[in-house]
Design a protein around this motif. Structure first.
Motif, PDB file in Angstrom:
ATOM      1  N   ASP A  90       0.887  -1.115   0.001  1.00 28.41           N
ATOM      2  CA  ASP A  90      -0.038   0.045   0.016  1.00 28.41           C
ATOM      3  C   ASP A  90       0.862   1.192   0.138  1.00 28.41           C
ATOM      4  O   ASP A  90       1.790   1.416   0.824  1.00 28.41           O
ATOM      5  CB  ASP A  90      -1.095  -0.012   1.223  1.00 28.41           C
ATOM      6  N   ALA A 121       0.182   4.265   0.590  1.00 21.40           N
ATOM      7  CA  ALA A 121      -0.181   5.284   1.777  1.00 21.40           C
ATOM      8  C   ALA A 121       0.632   4.825   2.919  1.00 21.40           C
ATOM      9  O   ALA A 121       0.813   5.475   3.773  1.00 21.40           O
ATOM     10  CB  ALA A 121      -1.586   5.514   1.805  1.00 21.40           C
ATOM     11  N   ARG A 122       0.768   3.460   2.931  1.00 17.88           N
ATOM     12  CA  ARG A 122       1.572   2.995   4.313  1.00 17.88           C
ATOM     13  C   ARG A 122       2.747   2.791   4.282  1.00 17.88           C
ATOM     14  O   ARG A 122       3.536   2.446   5.211  1.00 17.88           O
ATOM     15  CB  ARG A 122       0.815   1.786   4.696  1.00 17.88           C
ATOM     16  N   CYS A 149       4.897   9.902  -7.268  1.00 18.79           N
ATOM     17  CA  CYS A 149       3.609   9.264  -7.041  1.00 18.79           C
ATOM     18  C   CYS A 149       2.681   9.529  -8.330  1.00 18.79           C
ATOM     19  O   CYS A 149       2.460  10.627  -8.716  1.00 18.79           O
ATOM     20  CB  CYS A 149       2.879   9.752  -5.854  1.00 18.79           C
ATOM     21  N   PRO A 183      -0.950   8.541  -8.523  1.00 17.44           N
ATOM     22  CA  PRO A 183      -2.249   8.126  -7.904  1.00 17.44           C
ATOM     23  C   PRO A 183      -3.283   7.770  -8.903  1.00 17.44           C
ATOM     24  O   PRO A 183      -3.118   8.210 -10.012  1.00 17.44           O
ATOM     25  CB  PRO A 183      -2.840   9.550  -7.241  1.00 17.44           C
ATOM     26  N   GLN A 188      -6.878   7.774  -5.874  1.00 20.41           N
ATOM     27  CA  GLN A 188      -6.465   6.743  -4.854  1.00 20.41           C
ATOM     28  C   GLN A 188      -4.933   6.551  -4.888  1.00 20.41           C
ATOM     29  O   GLN A 188      -4.592   6.259  -5.947  1.00 20.41           O
ATOM     30  CB  GLN A 188      -7.462   5.265  -5.043  1.00 20.41           C
ATOM     31  N   PRO A 189      -4.117   6.930  -3.958  1.00 17.48           N
ATOM     32  CA  PRO A 189      -4.403   7.328  -2.662  1.00 17.48           C
ATOM     33  C   PRO A 189      -5.121   8.547  -2.359  1.00 17.48           C
ATOM     34  O   PRO A 189      -5.025   9.411  -3.755  1.00 17.48           O
ATOM     35  CB  PRO A 189      -3.064   7.331  -1.634  1.00 17.48           C
ATOM     36  N   PHE A 220      -3.717  12.341   1.207  1.00 19.76           N
ATOM     37  CA  PHE A 220      -2.298  11.749   1.072  1.00 19.76           C
ATOM     38  C   PHE A 220      -1.342  12.335   0.085  1.00 19.76           C
ATOM     39  O   PHE A 220      -0.139  12.717   0.485  1.00 19.76           O
ATOM     40  CB  PHE A 220      -2.210  10.464   0.516  1.00 19.76           C
ATOM     41  N   GLU A 257       0.116  15.463   1.702  1.00 20.49           N
ATOM     42  CA  GLU A 257       1.068  15.210   2.593  1.00 20.49           C
ATOM     43  C   GLU A 257       2.520  14.967   1.808  1.00 20.49           C
ATOM     44  O   GLU A 257       3.556  15.296   2.573  1.00 20.49           O
ATOM     45  CB  GLU A 257       0.644  13.923   3.323  1.00 20.49           C
TER      46      GLU A 257
END
Length: 414
Positions: free
Chosen positions: A156, A158-159, A170, A172, A188-189, A193, A196
């Motif tokens: 994932d 985001a994790r 990134c 998404p 998504q994410p 996010f 961030e």
């Protein structure tokens, strides 16, 4: 196709099957080829091999042909992958900012960006949630001899722990089973996010239609077109941003995978003939354009320029003006060759009247008719049928607005 089948295709036996399928593709009918291959191979493996050959042939429009011939593709992975010319441009820009750096590529897909980042001399770790897609990315890295520079983890985005990396890239997800996603809040994410990530040194791909007010303060939004077609936008933040707010980058002719693309300038218009790249920023835009009647030349700005809101920068560089303050056409009395707009010479300015235009088309023996329009309720195909061109000459008609009037410019592409 499942992971087991994909890995089988990457085995020596699978590669031999792919070579055989490729050599017979287009020579035999697909039915005959499939029937012949199924004599020695499992039906599901043959079906996967034929799909792979079809995808590889399609992929030559997006990747370098030599790469496409060796890559392992999924339908969704191919559709969502970054075009190699665009990925190469972005990789070179990242390498200029972080030479030899360690990057994290979140939502890496089948590895389109990953490949170019590695080729630019960066060490890259890709993260992809979908197991099949992540496996395709691993196989592509191996197939293109990039395992020393790149690796892929399934997980994932985001994790994932982002510490220890010099920058983050990134992409998404902006597509569902129902089609493309245009609302950033539906990425998504999620957009929270993305924000961030943009608090640090990051480059996040977004849809070209992203509203300018969604770009965080201090970040730079770059719209990129390739051979006249807008491909994507990206937001650069932290030390990766160059100090401008809006940038239009135009790629022409194709800087292929692994090529060196000139990096962005310090906020002024610039270009690299060797790399077929030109870039324009809001520092080149004086704003407050003149609005005036048509001059001798018409300029149609590139889509990236329009998306970046830099049409008035084109007006400034051509010593021109707008025909209407809300329409992305520039007019001028001087001709300037520029990568940021296509130029036309205006030979006639006519009122928009279908009967009068039909008489004009007939009187000038026009048979091949290109109709362009902007800012008006006109359907080019319907207008062409109404004008009934049957002659031997060609012409371009530009239907647009000048103030409150709808006008037609008879224009010759330069």
């Amino acid at each position: 196709m499942d992971i087991r089948t994909l890995r089988h295709l990457a085995s020596p036996e699978g590669k031999a099957l792919l070579r055989e399928a490729e050599s017979g593709f287009g020579v035999e009918t697909e039915f005959a080829l499939g029937s012949r291959l199924r004599r020695d191979h499992a039906p599901e493996l043959v079906a996967a091999a034929l799909t792979q050959v079809r995808l590889r042939r399609r992929a030559t429009a997006k990747f370098h042909p030599a790469d496409a011939a060796r890559m392992f593709l999924t339908v969704d992975g191919y559709e969502q992958a970054t075009r190699a010319t665009v990925a190469s441009h972005r990789a070179r820009r990242l390498a200029d900012r972080r030479p030899g750096g360690r990057l994290l590529d979140l939502c890496c897909g089948i590895g389109g960006d990953l490949i170019e980042l590695a080729r630019a001399g960066l060490t890259v770790t890709g993260v992809e949630m979908d197991e099949l897609t992540a496996e395709a990315a691993r196989l592509n890295i191996a197939a293109l001899d990039l395992t020393g520079r790149a690796g892929v983890l399934t997980g994932d985005a985001a994790r994932h722990d982002r510490s220890g990396y010099d920058a983050v890239v990134c992409d998404p997800a902006r597509r569902t089973a129902r089609g493309r996603i245009f609302d950033p809040d539906a990425y998504q994410p999620p957009w929270s996010f993305v924000l961030e990530l943009l608090d640090g040194d990051a480059c996040v791909k977004v849809a070209p239609g992203i509203p300018h007010d969604r770009v965080p303060a201090g970040a730079e939004a770059e719209w990129v077109s390739d051979n006249g077609e807008v491909k994507e936008a990206a937001i650069w933040s932290g030390e990766l941003a160059s100090g401008c707010r809006r940038r239009a980058t135009v790629l022409r002719g194709g800087a292929g995978p692994g090529s060196v693309t000139a990096g962005p300038g310090s906020g002024t218009a610039g270009s690299s003939a060797a790399a077929h790249m030109a870039t324009l920023t809001d520092a080149d835009d004086p704003g407050d354009p003149r609005v005036h009647a048509p001059g001798r030349f018409l300029y149609e700005p590139d889509g990236a320029v329009i998306r970046a809101g830099l049409v008035t920068a084109v007006a400034a560089m051509t010593d021109g003006w707008l025909l209407d303050s809300s329409i992305a056409y520039v007019s001028a009395d001087t001709h300037l060759s520029t990568p940021f707009a296509r130029a036309y010479e205006v030979t006639e300015v006519l009122p928009y009247d279908v009967k009068a235009l039909r008489r004009y088309v007939r009187a000038h023996d026009i048979g091949s008719l290109t109709i362009k329009k902007r800012g008006v309720e006109v359907t080019p195909e319907e207008l062409r049928r109404s004008l009934r061109p049957k002659g031997s000459r060609t012409a371009t008609l530009v239907v647009t607005r000048a103030g409150r009037r709808t006008i037609v410019l008879v224009a010759t592409p330069l």
